[in-house]
Design a protein around this motif. Structure first.
Motif, PDB file in Angstrom:
ATOM      1  N   GLN A   1       0.942  -1.300   0.070  1.00 39.64           N
ATOM      2  CA  GLN A   1       0.126   0.028  -0.039  1.00 39.64           C
ATOM      3  C   GLN A   1       0.886   1.136  -0.126  1.00 39.64           C
ATOM      4  O   GLN A   1       0.596   2.279  -0.803  1.00 39.64           O
ATOM      5  CB  GLN A   1      -0.910  -0.013   1.205  1.00 39.64           C
ATOM      6  N   PHE A   2       1.738   1.255   0.728  1.00 34.97           N
ATOM      7  CA  PHE A   2       2.950   2.436   0.774  1.00 34.97           C
ATOM      8  C   PHE A   2       3.563   2.605  -0.614  1.00 34.97           C
ATOM      9  O   PHE A   2       3.434   3.833  -0.974  1.00 34.97           O
ATOM     10  CB  PHE A   2       3.962   2.044   1.758  1.00 34.97           C
ATOM     11  N   MET A   3       3.977   1.547  -1.155  1.00 33.23           N
ATOM     12  CA  MET A   3       4.625   1.692  -2.479  1.00 33.23           C
ATOM     13  C   MET A   3       3.616   2.204  -3.610  1.00 33.23           C
ATOM     14  O   MET A   3       3.846   2.790  -4.420  1.00 33.23           O
ATOM     15  CB  MET A   3       5.218   0.322  -2.787  1.00 33.23           C
ATOM     16  N   ASP A   4       2.383   2.016  -3.425  1.00 36.79           N
ATOM     17  CA  ASP A   4       1.361   2.263  -4.464  1.00 36.79           C
ATOM     18  C   ASP A   4       1.123   3.554  -4.287  1.00 36.79           C
ATOM     19  O   ASP A   4       0.901   4.528  -5.156  1.00 36.79           O
ATOM     20  CB  ASP A   4       0.183   1.185  -4.061  1.00 36.79           C
ATOM     21  N   LEU A   5       0.971   4.057  -2.915  1.00 39.32           N
ATOM     22  CA  LEU A   5       0.608   5.453  -2.628  1.00 39.32           C
ATOM     23  C   LEU A   5       1.830   6.360  -3.422  1.00 39.32           C
ATOM     24  O   LEU A   5       1.366   7.317  -3.981  1.00 39.32           O
ATOM     25  CB  LEU A   5       0.403   5.809  -1.207  1.00 39.32           C
ATOM     26  N   ILE A   6       2.942   5.964  -2.884  1.00 34.51           N
ATOM     27  CA  ILE A   6       4.092   6.790  -3.691  1.00 34.51           C
ATOM     28  C   ILE A   6       4.078   6.832  -5.194  1.00 34.51           C
ATOM     29  O   ILE A   6       4.119   7.651  -5.852  1.00 34.51           O
ATOM     30  CB  ILE A   6       5.362   6.050  -2.957  1.00 34.51           C
TER      31      ILE A   6
END
Length: 64
Positions: A52-57
């Motif tokens: 989720q973190f990587m997708d947000l970035i």
């Protein structure tokens, strides 16, 4: 070869994202919060998975 390099890069980034989230969870236990501030909102890092973190970035980078 490019696909292998992309997978290796994603694994490294995912591992780093996991480390950041783990630290955010430690901070939460100490009554502090680490937030990811985006253009239109902010997110508590401790509530995210590495993906989720990587997708947000990625979403934020593609929006600029």
């Amino acid at each position: 070869m490019l696909a292998v390099a992309d997978i290796a890069d994603r694994i490294r980034k995912r591992r780093r994202a996991g480390e950041l989230i783990e630290r955010a969870q430690q901070l939460r236990a100490q009554q502090a919060t680490a937030r990811l501030v985006l253009e239109d909102r902010s997110v508590d890092l401790a509530t995210l998975t590495p993906d989720q973190f990587m997708d947000l970035i990625a979403d934020e980078l593609s929006a600029t």
